[in-house]
Scaffold this motif. Structure first.
Motif, short mmCIF file in Angstrom:
data_model
loop_
_atom_site.label_atom_id
_atom_site.label_comp_id
_atom_site.label_asym_id
_atom_site.label_seq_id
_atom_site.Cartn_x
_atom_site.Cartn_y
_atom_site.Cartn_z
N MET A 1 -13.05 -2.94 30.26
CA MET A 1 -11.78 -2.06 30.09
C MET A 1 -11.89 -0.75 30.74
O MET A 1 -12.74 -0.02 30.97
N ALA A 2 -10.40 -0.25 31.32
CA ALA A 2 -10.30 0.98 31.87
C ALA A 2 -10.38 2.04 30.59
O ALA A 2 -10.08 1.68 29.18
N ARG A 3 -10.84 3.27 31.08
CA ARG A 3 -10.73 4.35 30.10
C ARG A 3 -9.66 5.05 30.10
O ARG A 3 -8.97 5.26 31.15
N MET A 4 -8.70 5.01 29.08
CA MET A 4 -7.28 5.38 28.95
C MET A 4 -7.27 6.82 28.18
O MET A 4 -7.93 7.18 27.40
N LEU A 5 -6.52 7.71 29.04
CA LEU A 5 -6.20 9.09 28.34
C LEU A 5 -4.81 9.54 28.41
O LEU A 5 -4.40 9.30 29.32
N PRO A 6 -4.12 9.65 27.26
CA PRO A 6 -5.06 9.39 26.07
C PRO A 6 -5.24 7.93 25.49
O PRO A 6 -4.94 7.04 26.20
N LEU A 245 -10.65 13.03 23.85
CA LEU A 245 -10.21 13.24 22.16
C LEU A 245 -9.04 14.27 22.21
O LEU A 245 -8.23 14.13 21.42
N ALA A 246 -9.26 15.34 23.08
CA ALA A 246 -8.19 16.40 23.18
C ALA A 246 -6.69 15.95 23.47
O ALA A 246 -5.86 16.20 22.78
N ARG A 247 -6.84 14.89 24.26
CA ARG A 247 -5.35 14.41 24.60
C ARG A 247 -4.82 13.40 23.60
O ARG A 247 -3.69 13.09 23.60
N SER A 248 -5.67 12.94 22.95
CA SER A 248 -5.37 11.77 21.59
C SER A 248 -5.22 12.26 20.34
O SER A 248 -5.25 11.37 19.60
N LEU A 249 -5.40 13.50 20.00
CA LEU A 249 -5.24 14.00 18.74
C LEU A 249 -4.27 13.65 17.85
O LEU A 249 -4.37 13.12 16.84
N GLY A 250 -3.11 13.75 18.53
CA GLY A 250 -2.01 13.21 17.70
C GLY A 250 -1.46 13.76 16.55
O GLY A 250 -2.26 15.03 16.19
N SER A 251 -0.55 13.37 15.68
CA SER A 251 -0.31 14.06 14.38
C SER A 251 -0.89 13.58 13.33
O SER A 251 -1.83 12.64 13.34
N GLY A 252 -0.79 14.01 12.13
CA GLY A 252 -1.58 13.55 11.11
C GLY A 252 -3.08 14.48 11.07
O GLY A 252 -3.21 15.41 11.32
N HIS A 253 -3.66 13.96 9.86
CA HIS A 253 -5.06 14.44 9.72
C HIS A 253 -6.20 14.07 10.68
O HIS A 253 -6.21 12.73 10.76
#
Length: 620
Positions: A1-6, A245-253
């Motif tokens: 599987m490819a690594r996706m960012l985010p 991780l930095a690109r995938s933080l998104g909303s919420g806790h």
């Protein structure tokens, strides 16, 4: 599987159905070595292709994805497209031409770097070391429809992937062949990890690291031409886990449990930039350490986002709340004042004298030093409409007060399934980190109850090598002072800026002594003391004189720890003092110098740690 960012969860939440379908095919059908960036701005101009794919063995592809159906296309030429929408006819740019423009911008950036071109002696001398391509994806148009409507007259068929070429059960080899067909030129390509990092350095300026962990702020207000002229021989970037991780933080806790030097504060800075790009209520950054709060505030100001992001240490924020709403401050003194201050704010919030939900996002650095009532208070200050909380911590660096362990859920932080652990230490050389770990081995043996959700994690080295830490005994304290001054002069003589040299002390009496010695030696210095902590980094380079309690979150190329024989001070807990010295030792990115004038428990422990690490590394 490819690594996706985010990552999958983040990109699926903000895509059209066709875009989501294509993104999933990329993740599932590409091999492990592929890197895929989705809707990530690239280059200094921050243009945003729908998809950027990098294969170490194939090259770089920029793709645009359009969710159009065939009956929506009114007309199509080489420059523009007329699309039928619910609001009438819309005229947009030709997406294939767009993908080519994006690809060409990226290639120009890469071609400016001699390290990414073939050497003059090569048959392709001076050319880029990787092939590149561009293309277009139609998730809702079949190949038959594409041909029947003569779109191939404008759009070369080999540069387009259609709906029936990307079903869920498509063969991975055939799917990849559709991508490979887009390359106008192919030649052997074997990108090394340093070459991939150089490509990322150029394409994504926000992942660059400078001389310290806040390096991502270093490219502010720098034009494309200026950046191309200042390409360093050795580039440093976030690793792929940090970037993802930095690109995938998104909303919420969200919770990040990272060891010392793993880039937690760097990720916090990245998140601040993301949040500051959209309007709304203010953003709050909290930490315990006044020195770190001041440094973060300064760096955000350099980035031009300080008006949208407020940075305070926790007690300063509590005081600001009472002042803002005209509430009385506690009359107590000393440590009691700070305890009463927090209680006053909690009471005012409960009585609605201070409103809840003031911030659209709150980011907490050094969360390991926060108490349970503080966390409950902070969570209430989040706007429920956004509920955006980022907590970063490393329990091994908790040095300020006795730990009262608590579960994150008990204070309103929804952490389950939203916690990421960063184990790799990038700050320190292997020699420095191994010595600090060996000395403070007991720090990592205290496993808390599972309910706390805050385990103590031992750091793992990223493998960067350097000099072994030094431990020098002097006959007298005066000789030790002269020895430390000479270490500073030698570092300066090697070309190191004094801004990258720090003396970390345990006792105020040591700081008084070294302030006088530095002044007599004519060496410019800044002492982080009281309110002066805000001016630790001024316009003039200076040696930094910082207490061990105040050094958390900071880093320096050369760290000096004098008076090791004064640890642990009488009446203190040896385990807590070991934790404190561990934090101080791990501030050194390159060289660590420790000294003493008489023996103590810690001088023996440090000597044993250095000896054991030297023997271990020599065996390997």
């Amino acid at each position: 599987m490819a690594r996706m960012l985010p990552d999958r969860a983040e990109f699926l939440s903000r895509k059209t159905p066709g875009e989501r379908r294509f993104a999933l095919r990329l993740e599932e059908k590409l091999d492990d070595e592929y890197l895929v960036w989705l809707n990530v701005p690239v280059g200094p101009a921050q243009v945003e292709p729908d998809c950027l794919i990098l294969s170490p063995f194939r090259g770089l592809i920029a793709l645009e994805v359009r969710d159009w159906k065939i009956d929506q296309i009114e007309s199509f030429d080489r420059h523009s497209v007329s699309i039928k929408t619910d609001k009438g006819l819309s005229h947009v740019a030709n997406p294939l031409a767009q993908s080519r423009q994006y690809a060409e911008k990226i290639i120009r950036l890469l071609e400016a770097d001699p390290e990414l071109r073939f050497p003059a002696s090569h048959q392709f001398g001076g050319k880029l070391i990787l092939p590149w391509a561009h293309g277009l994806v139609f998730p809702n148009i079949k190949r038959e429809q594409f041909l029947a409507n003569e779109l191939d007259v404008i759009l070369p068929a080999h540069l387009v992937i259609c709906q029936d070429e990307m079903p869920e059960d498509c063969d991975p080899q055939r799917f990849q062949e559709r991508l490979w067909a887009m390359f106008a030129q192919t030649f052997p390509c074997h990108l090394s990890l340093p070459e991939i990092d150089r490509i990322r350095w150029h394409v994504f300026p926000e992942v660059r690291l400078g001389g310290e962990q806040f390096g991502l702020f270093g490219t502010a207000n720098v034009g494309e031409a200026a950046q191309a002229m200042a390409i360093p021989d050795l580039v440093r970037v976030m690793d792929l886990q940090q970037e993802a991780l930095a690109r995938s933080l998104g909303s919420g806790h969200r919770v990040i449990h990272g060891v010392a030097g793993s880039g937690k504060t760097m990720i916090l800075g990245f998140r601040c930039q993301q949040l500051a790009a959209t309007p709304g209520k203010p953003i709050l950054v909290l930490c315990y350490n006044k020195t770190l709060a001041s440094r973060l505030q300064q760096l955000l100001a350099e980035r031009g986002i300080d008006e949208r992001v407020q940075v305070l240490n926790f007690h300063a924020w509590c005081l600001s709340m009472l002042n803002a709403y005209g509430l009385p401050k506690p009359q107590s003194q000393g440590e009691a004042f700070f305890s009463d201050l927090v209680d006053a704010v909690i009471k005012a919030v409960d009585q609605r004298a201070i409103p809840r939900g003031q911030y659209r996002a709150i980011l907490i650095d050094e969360g390991h030093d926060f108490e349970a009532p503080w966390m409950r208070l902070i969570v209430q200050m989040l706007d429920p409409a956004t509920n955006d909380l980022l907590l970063l911590y490393d329990d091994a660096q908790s040095v300020y007060q006795p730990k009262q362990r608590f579960s994150l859920s008990s204070v309103g932080i929804e952490a389950r399934g939203r916690t990421t652990i960063l184990r790799l230490n990038y700050r320190n050389t292997m020699e420095v980190l191994a010595t600090a770990k060996s000395f403070a081995e007991g720090v990592f043996e205290d496993e808390p109850d599972a309910d706390t959700e805050m385990p103590i994690i031992a750091p793992e080295s990223a493998g960067r090598r350097g000099a072994f830490p030094s431990l020098v005994r002097y006959d007298t304290a005066g000789d030790e002072t002269l020895g430390m001054i000479q270490v500073i002069r030698d570092a300066m003589a090697s070309g190191l800026s004094v801004d990258q040299i720090a003396i970390l002390y345990r006792l105020d009496s040591q700081a008084d002594h070294f302030s006088e010695a530095l002044a007599q030696s004519g060496l410019a210095f800044t002492r982080a003391q009281g309110e002066d902590k805000a001016s630790l980094y001024g316009s003039k380079p200076t040696v930094k004189l910082v207490s061990m309690q105040s050094c958390k979150g900071l880093e320096f190329e050369v760290v000096l720890i004098p008076g090791l024989c004064n640890m642990p001070p009488a009446g203190t807990d040896e385990h807590d003092e070991a934790r404190l010295l561990y934090v101080a030792m791990t501030r050194a990115t390159e060289r660590l110098h420790m000294s003493y004038s008489r023996e103590s428990v810690f001088t023996q422990r440090v000597r044993n740690a250095i000896r054991d690490v030297q023997a271990s590394l020599q065996r390997h």
